[in-house]
Write a protein that holds these residues in place. Structure first.
Motif, PDB file in Angstrom:
ATOM      1  N   PHE A  11      -2.671  -0.224   4.530  1.00  0.00           N
ATOM      2  CA  PHE A  11      -2.067  -1.669   4.475  1.00  0.00           C
ATOM      3  C   PHE A  11      -3.462  -2.693   4.490  1.00  0.00           C
ATOM      4  CE2 PHE A  11       0.927   1.194   6.527  1.00  0.00           C
ATOM      5  CZ  PHE A  11       2.000   0.690   6.076  1.00  0.00           C
ATOM      6  N   SER A  12      -2.936  -3.828   3.721  1.00  0.00           N
ATOM      7  CA  SER A  12      -4.290  -4.635   3.618  1.00  0.00           C
ATOM      8  C   SER A  12      -4.780  -5.121   4.957  1.00  0.00           C
ATOM      9  CB  SER A  12      -3.883  -5.675   2.808  1.00  0.00           C
ATOM     10  OG  SER A  12      -2.757  -6.423   3.041  1.00  0.00           O
ATOM     11  N   SER A  13      -5.884  -5.761   5.046  1.00  0.00           N
ATOM     12  CA  SER A  13      -6.570  -6.595   6.170  1.00  0.00           C
ATOM     13  C   SER A  13      -6.197  -7.917   6.309  1.00  0.00           C
ATOM     14  CB  SER A  13      -8.001  -6.386   5.976  1.00  0.00           C
ATOM     15  OG  SER A  13      -8.630  -7.349   6.914  1.00  0.00           O
ATOM     16  N   PRO A  14      -6.157  -8.722   7.178  1.00  0.00           N
ATOM     17  CA  PRO A  14      -5.847 -10.185   7.054  1.00  0.00           C
ATOM     18  C   PRO A  14      -7.176 -11.125   7.153  1.00  0.00           C
ATOM     19  CG  PRO A  14      -5.951  -9.285   9.423  1.00  0.00           C
ATOM     20  CD  PRO A  14      -6.122  -8.265   8.451  1.00  0.00           C
ATOM     21  N   TRP A  15      -8.318 -10.174   7.006  1.00  0.00           N
ATOM     22  CA  TRP A  15      -9.628 -11.026   6.853  1.00  0.00           C
ATOM     23  C   TRP A  15     -10.165 -10.915   5.448  1.00  0.00           C
ATOM     24  CZ3 TRP A  15      -9.164  -7.090  10.828  1.00  0.00           C
ATOM     25  CH2 TRP A  15      -8.817  -7.644  11.981  1.00  0.00           C
ATOM     26  N   GLU A  16     -10.361 -12.021   4.816  1.00  0.00           N
ATOM     27  CA  GLU A  16     -10.664 -11.878   3.501  1.00  0.00           C
ATOM     28  C   GLU A  16     -11.993 -11.003   3.119  1.00  0.00           C
ATOM     29  OE1 GLU A  16     -11.519 -15.926   1.799  1.00  0.00           O
ATOM     30  OE2 GLU A  16      -9.453 -16.401   2.037  1.00  0.00           O
ATOM     31  N   ASP A  17     -12.900 -11.028   3.902  1.00  0.00           N
ATOM     32  CA  ASP A  17     -14.179 -10.539   3.580  1.00  0.00           C
ATOM     33  C   ASP A  17     -14.043  -8.834   4.030  1.00  0.00           C
ATOM     34  OD1 ASP A  17     -14.008 -11.065   6.449  1.00  0.00           O
ATOM     35  OD2 ASP A  17     -16.197 -11.347   6.797  1.00  0.00           O
ATOM     36  N   VAL A  18     -12.927  -8.465   4.617  1.00  0.00           N
ATOM     37  CA  VAL A  18     -12.840  -7.110   4.984  1.00  0.00           C
ATOM     38  C   VAL A  18     -12.125  -6.385   3.678  1.00  0.00           C
ATOM     39  CG1 VAL A  18     -11.754  -5.393   6.511  1.00  0.00           C
ATOM     40  CG2 VAL A  18     -12.998  -7.266   7.317  1.00  0.00           C
ATOM     41  N   THR A  19     -12.488  -5.266   3.283  1.00  0.00           N
ATOM     42  CA  THR A  19     -11.866  -4.932   1.983  1.00  0.00           C
ATOM     43  C   THR A  19     -11.418  -3.511   2.130  1.00  0.00           C
ATOM     44  OG1 THR A  19     -13.979  -4.382   1.104  1.00  0.00           O
ATOM     45  CG2 THR A  19     -13.030  -6.518   0.159  1.00  0.00           C
ATOM     46  N   ILE A  20     -11.790  -2.964   3.223  1.00  0.00           N
ATOM     47  CA  ILE A  20     -11.460  -1.489   3.579  1.00  0.00           C
ATOM     48  C   ILE A  20      -9.950  -1.154   3.928  1.00  0.00           C
ATOM     49  CG2 ILE A  20     -13.733  -0.979   4.415  1.00  0.00           C
ATOM     50  CD1 ILE A  20     -12.618  -0.850   7.207  1.00  0.00           C
ATOM     51  N   GLY A  21      -9.211  -2.326   4.046  1.00  0.00           N
ATOM     52  CA  GLY A  21      -7.741  -2.435   4.385  1.00  0.00           C
ATOM     53  C   GLY A  21      -7.875  -2.475   6.006  1.00  0.00           C
ATOM     54  N   GLY A  22      -6.503  -2.571   6.502  1.00  0.00           N
ATOM     55  CA  GLY A  22      -6.416  -3.162   7.795  1.00  0.00           C
ATOM     56  C   GLY A  22      -5.696  -2.032   8.653  1.00  0.00           C
ATOM     57  N   HIS A  23      -4.937  -0.904   8.007  1.00  0.00           N
ATOM     58  CA  HIS A  23      -4.405  -0.020   8.792  1.00  0.00           C
ATOM     59  C   HIS A  23      -4.083   1.354   7.672  1.00  0.00           C
ATOM     60  CE1 HIS A  23      -1.299   0.953  12.176  1.00  0.00           C
ATOM     61  NE2 HIS A  23      -1.193   1.979  11.315  1.00  0.00           N
ATOM     62  N   GLY A  24      -4.371   2.481   8.326  1.00  0.00           N
ATOM     63  CA  GLY A  24      -4.208   3.699   7.550  1.00  0.00           C
ATOM     64  C   GLY A  24      -3.418   4.679   8.257  1.00  0.00           C
ATOM     65  N   ARG A  25      -2.804   5.459   7.452  1.00  0.00           N
ATOM     66  CA  ARG A  25      -1.800   6.687   8.128  1.00  0.00           C
ATOM     67  C   ARG A  25      -1.842   7.699   7.160  1.00  0.00           C
ATOM     68  NH1 ARG A  25       4.176   5.647  10.333  1.00  0.00           N
ATOM     69  NH2 ARG A  25       2.856   4.642  11.898  1.00  0.00           N
ATOM     70  N   GLN A  38      -0.147  13.945  12.081  1.00  0.00           N
ATOM     71  CA  GLN A  38      -0.349  12.381  11.681  1.00  0.00           C
ATOM     72  C   GLN A  38      -1.593  11.767  12.201  1.00  0.00           C
ATOM     73  OE1 GLN A  38       2.985   9.411  11.495  1.00  0.00           O
ATOM     74  NE2 GLN A  38       2.066   8.391  13.071  1.00  0.00           N
ATOM     75  N   ALA A  39      -2.423  11.355  11.422  1.00  0.00           N
ATOM     76  CA  ALA A  39      -3.633  10.600  11.782  1.00  0.00           C
ATOM     77  C   ALA A  39      -3.485   9.015  11.424  1.00  0.00           C
ATOM     78  CB  ALA A  39      -4.860  11.095  10.829  1.00  0.00           C
ATOM     79  N   GLU A  40      -3.486   8.457  12.339  1.00  0.00           N
ATOM     80  CA  GLU A  40      -3.523   6.796  12.206  1.00  0.00           C
ATOM     81  C   GLU A  40      -4.739   6.163  12.780  1.00  0.00           C
ATOM     82  OE1 GLU A  40       0.383   3.771  12.352  1.00  0.00           O
ATOM     83  OE2 GLU A  40       0.270   5.616  13.604  1.00  0.00           O
ATOM     84  N   THR A  41      -5.277   5.036  12.104  1.00  0.00           N
ATOM     85  CA  THR A  41      -6.224   4.081  12.657  1.00  0.00           C
ATOM     86  C   THR A  41      -6.046   2.821  12.085  1.00  0.00           C
ATOM     87  OG1 THR A  41      -8.482   3.835  12.643  1.00  0.00           O
ATOM     88  CG2 THR A  41      -7.628   4.657  10.656  1.00  0.00           C
ATOM     89  N   SER A  42      -6.249   1.809  13.076  1.00  0.00           N
ATOM     90  CA  SER A  42      -5.988   0.466  12.579  1.00  0.00           C
ATOM     91  C   SER A  42      -7.041  -0.659  13.080  1.00  0.00           C
ATOM     92  CB  SER A  42      -4.344   0.229  13.127  1.00  0.00           C
ATOM     93  OG  SER A  42      -4.135  -1.436  12.674  1.00  0.00           O
ATOM     94  N   ARG A  43      -7.245  -1.688  12.322  1.00  0.00           N
ATOM     95  CA  ARG A  43      -7.953  -2.551  12.759  1.00  0.00           C
ATOM     96  C   ARG A  43      -7.086  -3.971  13.088  1.00  0.00           C
ATOM     97  NH1 ARG A  43     -13.396  -2.678  14.590  1.00  0.00           N
ATOM     98  NH2 ARG A  43     -14.597  -0.945  13.514  1.00  0.00           N
ATOM     99  N   ILE A  44      -5.547  -3.734  12.995  1.00  0.00           N
ATOM    100  CA  ILE A  44      -4.680  -5.072  12.943  1.00  0.00           C
ATOM    101  C   ILE A  44      -3.608  -4.827  13.762  1.00  0.00           C
ATOM    102  CG2 ILE A  44      -5.358  -5.660  10.455  1.00  0.00           C
ATOM    103  CD1 ILE A  44      -2.646  -4.389   9.626  1.00  0.00           C
ATOM    104  N   CYS A  45      -3.757  -3.856  14.940  1.00  0.00           N
ATOM    105  CA  CYS A  45      -2.745  -3.460  15.666  1.00  0.00           C
ATOM    106  C   CYS A  45      -2.896  -4.200  17.107  1.00  0.00           C
ATOM    107  CB  CYS A  45      -2.688  -2.003  15.869  1.00  0.00           C
ATOM    108  SG  CYS A  45      -1.124  -1.246  16.762  1.00  0.00           S
ATOM    109  N   ARG A  46      -2.071  -5.000  17.498  1.00  0.00           N
ATOM    110  CA  ARG A  46      -2.243  -5.843  18.753  1.00  0.00           C
ATOM    111  C   ARG A  46      -1.438  -5.063  19.767  1.00  0.00           C
ATOM    112  NH1 ARG A  46      -3.829 -11.036  17.941  1.00  0.00           N
ATOM    113  NH2 ARG A  46      -3.761 -11.820  15.705  1.00  0.00           N
ATOM    114  N   VAL A  47      -0.795  -3.731  19.464  1.00  0.00           N
ATOM    115  CA  VAL A  47       0.034  -3.154  20.631  1.00  0.00           C
ATOM    116  C   VAL A  47      -0.712  -1.876  20.883  1.00  0.00           C
ATOM    117  CG1 VAL A  47       2.270  -4.244  20.318  1.00  0.00           C
ATOM    118  CG2 VAL A  47       1.508  -2.081  18.929  1.00  0.00           C
ATOM    119  N   ASP A  48      -0.747  -1.333  22.080  1.00  0.00           N
ATOM    120  CA  ASP A  48      -1.246  -0.181  22.602  1.00  0.00           C
ATOM    121  C   ASP A  48      -0.608   1.249  21.883  1.00  0.00           C
ATOM    122  OD1 ASP A  48      -3.170   1.497  23.611  1.00  0.00           O
ATOM    123  OD2 ASP A  48      -2.739   1.212  25.488  1.00  0.00           O
TER     124      ASP A  48
END
Length: 353
Positions: free
Chosen positions: A197-211, A222-232
């Motif tokens: 899933f895409s990132s909300p930051w224009e200069d971040v091109t690696i994506g925002g969330h991956g599974r 299931q492996a999941e990593t995120s930079r856009i997740c506001r919930v634990d």
């Protein structure tokens, strides 16, 4: 074994240099940093020689081992140069951005007759060591569902947010998780499906969330990593035929190492994982019951990665993390990118010994 660390960013400064210093079989000999101000900082903080380039370090005949703590896209080229110069090499994860690059690195190792290993230090995380023991002891029966996640809301900094230098978001924490999946003894991974899933930051091109959903014989990881997740989200959520395990929070060794004393790593009772297992049914209702309790984590040590490197180079002990294992992680990530881009499952196998 006189060791040079290439790169003095977060990984080189906060992980590799202090861990190398703790090993009596290794000696931190120098640090490579292109920028003069970073090189001066490394010399002042580490008390070792600063090199302006990898070539300059390789021209020093005293150097035995080179550690690459550099952006992912230069790992292959730097590792090949290091090995062809007759030096042993440790490369930070992820080993490379493509399986073809990983193959080039292994071929260079074989030609040179030197060591090549990948810094998958999180095999020595306490939570992973705990799960391996639960599986080994049969505490929760046969594992069925394993979810591994590190989700936060924070933009990556510097090259780690750049697609060309870093790969995708899956090439950071995701690489550790894939390595964990392949080390749990679940057998070969038969098929996988991945989403980016895409990132909300224009200069971040690696994506925002991956599974990545990896299918093994009788189990799903299931492996999941995120930079856009506001919930634990639990770091681990495991279901077996006879019980389960859930754990929040990342391994405490990272913060302790950054604080200057990895031996100070600890966890409170509230930070321990919760083990759920079956108990005898209630004789009145005959309904099955579940017993839940917190269990202390198994205390493995990040030190053991470089202790093994030293033991391998000086005494010939088997290598704990081989280049072939690092390549298998890259092969899974190659397939995950193909799955995400083509919106389909990709057939394996991966992790075949």
């Amino acid at each position: 074994m006189k060791t040079v660390v290439v790169g003095y960013g977060m990984a080189g400064r906060e992980f590799h240099c202090p861990l190398i210093r703790r090993q009596p079989g290794l000696g931190l000999h120098g640090v490579v940093a292109r920028r003069p101000e970073v090189r001066a900082r490394a010399e002042a903080e580490q008390g070792v020689r600063g090199f302006a380039s990898l070539d300059e370090a390789l021209s020093d005949p005293a150097v035995d081992l080179v550690v690459l703590a550099t952006p992912h896209d230069v790992h292959a080229e730097q590792a090949v140069r290091t090995l062809e110069a007759g030096r042993h090499c440790v490369v930070d994860k992820v080993m490379a951005l493509t399986a073809a690059e990983a193959d080039r690195m292994i071929a260079a190792r074989d030609r040179a007759g030197r060591m090549l290993s990948v810094f998958h230090n999180r095999r020595w995380d306490w939570d992973f060591a705990t799960i391996r023991k639960l599986f080994r002891d049969g505490t929760i029966g046969r594992p069925l569902l394993i979810e591994s996640a590190v989700c936060r809301f924070k933009a990556p900094r510097g090259w780690r947010g750049e697609l060309g230098a870093s790969g995708t978001i899956l090439h950071d924490w995701g690489a550790h998780m894939v390595d964990h999946a392949l080390q749990l003894g679940l057998g070969p991974c038969r098929r996988l499906t991945a989403w980016l899933f895409s990132s909300p930051w224009e200069d971040v091109t690696i994506g925002g969330h991956g599974r990545i959903l990896m299918e093994f014989d009788g189990a799903v990881f299931q492996a999941e990593t995120s930079r856009i997740c506001r919930v634990d989200r639990p770091r681990w959520w495991v279901v077996g035929t006879e019980g389960g395990y859930v754990k929040f929070g990342v391994d405490p060794q990272e913060d302790a190492l950054r604080g200057g004393d990895v031996d100070a790593a600890d966890e409170t009772e509230s930070q321990q994982g919760i083990l759920s297992t079956a108990v005898d049914p209630d004789p009145a209702t005959k309904d099955p019951e579940t017993h839940k309790r917190r269990i202390p984590s198994v205390r493995s040590r990040w030190d053991d990665y470089y202790a093994n490197i030293a033991a391998h180079l000086t005494r010939g002990e088997p290598l704990a993390v081989t280049a072939e294992q690092g390549r298998e992680v890259v092969r899974v990530l190659d397939a995950a990118l193909r799955s995400a881009r083509e919106n389909r499952a990709v057939e394996g196998p991966w992790g075949v010994k």
